[in-house]
Design a protein around this motif. Structure first.
Motif, PDB file in Angstrom:
ATOM      1  N   UNK A 312      26.197 -19.976  72.960  1.00 23.64           N
ATOM      2  CA  UNK A 312      24.820 -19.597  72.658  1.00 23.64           C
ATOM      3  C   UNK A 312      24.517 -19.763  71.174  1.00 23.64           C
ATOM      4  N   UNK A 313      25.522 -19.520  70.313  1.00 23.87           N
ATOM      5  CA  UNK A 313      25.304 -19.709  68.880  1.00 23.87           C
ATOM      6  C   UNK A 313      25.115 -21.189  68.563  1.00 23.87           C
ATOM      7  N   UNK A 314      25.931 -22.034  69.173  1.00 22.74           N
ATOM      8  CA  UNK A 314      25.783 -23.479  68.966  1.00 22.74           C
ATOM      9  C   UNK A 314      24.408 -23.949  69.415  1.00 22.74           C
ATOM     10  N   UNK A 315      23.959 -23.458  70.581  1.00 18.96           N
ATOM     11  CA  UNK A 315      22.634 -23.839  71.074  1.00 18.96           C
ATOM     12  C   UNK A 315      21.539 -23.330  70.141  1.00 18.96           C
ATOM     13  N   UNK A 316      21.708 -22.113  69.608  1.00 21.03           N
ATOM     14  CA  UNK A 316      20.732 -21.544  68.684  1.00 21.03           C
ATOM     15  C   UNK A 316      20.604 -22.409  67.428  1.00 21.03           C
ATOM     16  N   UNK A 317      21.756 -22.809  66.873  1.00 21.60           N
ATOM     17  CA  UNK A 317      21.764 -23.623  65.655  1.00 21.60           C
ATOM     18  C   UNK A 317      21.074 -24.963  65.906  1.00 21.60           C
ATOM     19  N   UNK A 318      21.193 -25.464  67.125  1.00 26.35           N
ATOM     20  CA  UNK A 318      20.570 -26.748  67.469  1.00 26.35           C
ATOM     21  C   UNK A 318      19.151 -26.567  68.011  1.00 26.35           C
ATOM     22  N   UNK A 319      18.567 -25.380  67.733  1.00 28.87           N
ATOM     23  CA  UNK A 319      17.194 -25.078  68.140  1.00 28.87           C
ATOM     24  C   UNK A 319      16.991 -25.182  69.645  1.00 28.87           C
ATOM     25  N   UNK A 320      17.993 -24.719  70.377  1.00 25.73           N
ATOM     26  CA  UNK A 320      17.922 -24.709  71.835  1.00 25.73           C
ATOM     27  C   UNK A 320      18.321 -23.314  72.326  1.00 25.73           C
ATOM     28  N   UNK A 321      17.625 -22.295  71.800  1.00 25.53           N
ATOM     29  CA  UNK A 321      17.991 -20.907  72.087  1.00 25.53           C
ATOM     30  C   UNK A 321      17.951 -20.608  73.578  1.00 25.53           C
ATOM     31  N   UNK A 322      19.035 -19.981  74.069  1.00 27.04           N
ATOM     32  CA  UNK A 322      19.152 -19.618  75.471  1.00 27.04           C
ATOM     33  C   UNK A 322      18.610 -18.210  75.713  1.00 27.04           C
ATOM     34  N   UNK A 323      18.109 -17.989  76.905  1.00 25.08           N
ATOM     35  CA  UNK A 323      17.608 -16.667  77.276  1.00 25.08           C
ATOM     36  C   UNK A 323      18.740 -15.638  77.183  1.00 25.08           C
ATOM     37  N   UNK A 324      18.459 -14.508  76.578  1.00 20.75           N
ATOM     38  CA  UNK A 324      19.454 -13.445  76.483  1.00 20.75           C
ATOM     39  C   UNK A 324      20.315 -13.501  75.240  1.00 20.75           C
ATOM     40  N   UNK A 325      20.136 -14.523  74.395  1.00 22.28           N
ATOM     41  CA  UNK A 325      20.898 -14.588  73.147  1.00 22.28           C
ATOM     42  C   UNK A 325      20.487 -13.432  72.242  1.00 22.28           C
ATOM     43  N   UNK A 326      21.430 -12.593  71.805  1.00 17.40           N
ATOM     44  CA  UNK A 326      21.085 -11.475  70.924  1.00 17.40           C
ATOM     45  C   UNK A 326      20.771 -11.972  69.508  1.00 17.40           C
ATOM     46  N   UNK A 327      19.572 -11.698  69.035  1.00 20.30           N
ATOM     47  CA  UNK A 327      19.087 -12.248  67.785  1.00 20.30           C
ATOM     48  C   UNK A 327      18.929 -11.176  66.705  1.00 20.30           C
ATOM     49  N   UNK A 328      18.364 -11.594  65.572  1.00 19.88           N
ATOM     50  CA  UNK A 328      18.081 -10.677  64.457  1.00 19.88           C
ATOM     51  C   UNK A 328      17.306  -9.468  64.976  1.00 19.88           C
ATOM     52  N   UNK A 329      16.321  -9.697  65.817  1.00 22.49           N
ATOM     53  CA  UNK A 329      15.498  -8.607  66.353  1.00 22.49           C
ATOM     54  C   UNK A 329      16.354  -7.603  67.118  1.00 22.49           C
ATOM     55  N   UNK A 330      17.280  -8.089  67.924  1.00 24.92           N
ATOM     56  CA  UNK A 330      18.139  -7.188  68.691  1.00 24.92           C
ATOM     57  C   UNK A 330      19.022  -6.346  67.772  1.00 24.92           C
ATOM     58  N   UNK A 331      19.527  -6.957  66.707  1.00 22.10           N
ATOM     59  CA  UNK A 331      20.322  -6.213  65.746  1.00 22.10           C
ATOM     60  C   UNK A 331      19.507  -5.143  65.057  1.00 22.10           C
ATOM     61  N   UNK A 332      18.279  -5.490  64.667  1.00 24.25           N
ATOM     62  CA  UNK A 332      17.379  -4.557  63.990  1.00 24.25           C
ATOM     63  C   UNK A 332      17.036  -3.386  64.904  1.00 24.25           C
ATOM     64  N   UNK A 333      16.653  -3.673  66.142  1.00 27.69           N
ATOM     65  CA  UNK A 333      16.298  -2.613  67.084  1.00 27.69           C
ATOM     66  C   UNK A 333      17.493  -1.706  67.371  1.00 27.69           C
ATOM     67  N   UNK A 334      18.665  -2.303  67.483  1.00 28.30           N
ATOM     68  CA  UNK A 334      19.884  -1.543  67.725  1.00 28.30           C
ATOM     69  C   UNK A 334      20.123  -0.549  66.594  1.00 28.30           C
ATOM     70  N   UNK A 335      19.956  -1.023  65.352  1.00 26.83           N
ATOM     71  CA  UNK A 335      20.184  -0.154  64.201  1.00 26.83           C
ATOM     72  C   UNK A 335      19.149   0.964  64.144  1.00 26.83           C
ATOM     73  N   UNK A 336      17.935   0.673  64.574  1.00 25.54           N
ATOM     74  CA  UNK A 336      16.894   1.703  64.623  1.00 25.54           C
ATOM     75  C   UNK A 336      17.281   2.817  65.587  1.00 25.54           C
TER      76      UNK A 336
END
Length: 354
Positions: A312-336
């Motif tokens: 999923x990270x490789x796909x993200x880097x190649x601008x092919x983000x997969x459904x369910x990939x935990x992103x910056x937003x997920x990290x931020x919400x988790x910390x909240x």
């Protein structure tokens, strides 16, 4: 610039979990480990030799690695107090990054990063690894297909035993609030929070209890007893999206538990249970035929649900983000959510999550 469709990875932090990430990198043709960084010179030499990394790509300073134009993307496996700095540098140099949880040391750091990210967004994945356990992925499909009907409540536990007095574990960075932020909550509870968000949705409120069982531990170097200022145990109740009720328990003092992260989801049509220690099995209780007795059955999970987290990270880097990939937003919400749990435990009150 990505050469020949292969992403050159710079790995920061070579202890513990870095070995698992090195293995995952080696399993994917799209990824190539091209640079290393660690403050431990002996470890840097050892891993550098094992991976065949040239001397000029062995760094002691993480900014130098992140700034290196030959590094296409960064994987960060560092102590919690460095998480925010790695993300800040990656934003500064516009480098894709796979960062470990918890997202930051505290929510104040997360808010500062969010401001930077809004101005200069980057491709960012957060290492919520249990999204990649086959049984968890299969459970997610069951939920999405509405086979459980309306979900009413979810029970999540993450139990380990290494902190129990029986094992006389010495003082380490994980017991130091300045370095780790929290104890069991950030270390294990962050995964519980993400699992609940993965299966159910966002948190609305929490009511929490936090406790330290072992207040002092011996420093191996000095022989002195040092104060432990983080939690050994955290439990909380929560209301999540669509009024789903959640019960959560995490501790590092559960003698007999290895790495027991388990989730039970209760719906109007049935119940499912997954445990990361049984990654290829799921316990299911659903009525399939009229008159059938409702009992739990253990099903094998198909191999189609296996997935390398870094794919999923490789796909993200190649601008092919997969459904369910935990992103910056997920990290931020988790910390909240972690921040609100701490607030609830300190005040003894239910805290709303805005």
């Amino acid at each position: 610039m990505i050469k020949n469709d292969v992403i050159t990875i710079g790995l920061i932090g070579l202890g513990g979990m870095a070995n698992a990430h090195r293995k995952m990198v080696s399993e994917l043709e799209q990824l190539h480990l091209g640079a290393l960084c660690d403050v431990n010179q002996e470890l840097l030499k050892q891993i550098g030799d094992e991976e065949g990394i040239s001397q000029e790509k062995r760094f002691h300073d993480m900014e130098a690695l992140i700034a290196d134009p030959d590094v296409n993307a960064v994987i960060s496996i560092v102590p919690n107090n460095l998480h925010a700095e790695v993300l800040r540098l990656c934003i500064q140099y516009q480098k894709p990054v796979m960062a470990e949880k918890p997202f930051t040391l505290n929510f104040a750091e997360a808010e500062e990063l969010a401001l930077l990210y809004e101005k200069q967004p980057i491709l960012c994945m957060v290492g919520f690894s249990y999204r990649y356990v086959p049984s968890f992925r299969y459970a997610k499909k069951i939920v999405e297909e509405n086979k459980l009907g309306t979900i009413r409540h979810i029970a999540v536990r993450y139990l380990q035993s290494f902190g129990a007095p029986l094992f006389e574990v010495p003082y380490a960075w994980r017991f130091n609030k300045e370095v780790t932020g929290t104890g069991a909550l950030g270390d294990l509870g962050a995964h519980m929070i993400d699992s609940a968000r993965f299966f159910v949705g966002e948190f609305s409120s929490v009511s929490a209890l936090m406790k330290t069982f072992v207040n002092e531990r011996k420093d191996e170097k000095s022989g002195e007893m040092k104060n432990v200022d983080v939690d050994d145990y955290t439990s909380f109740q929560a209301v999540l999206e669509n009024d789903v009720i959640g019960n959560f328990v995490t501790t590092r003092n559960a003698v007999g538990s290895g790495n027991q992260h388990e989730v039970t989801i209760y719906g109007d049509y049935g119940t499912i249970h997954v445990n990361c220690e049984r990654p290829d099995e799921i316990d299911v209780c659903m009525k399939d035929e009229p008159g059938e007795k409702l009992v739990f059955k253990t099903e094998k999970v198909s191999e189609i649900y296996q997935k390398n987290q870094l794919q999923d990270f490789a796909d993200l880097v190649k601008n092919n983000q997969q459904k369910g990939t935990p992103t910056f937003y997920d990290g931020y919400q988790n910390q909240k959510v972690i921040e609100r749990i701490i607030q609830s435990a300190e005040t003894g009150k239910t805290v709303t999550i805005d």
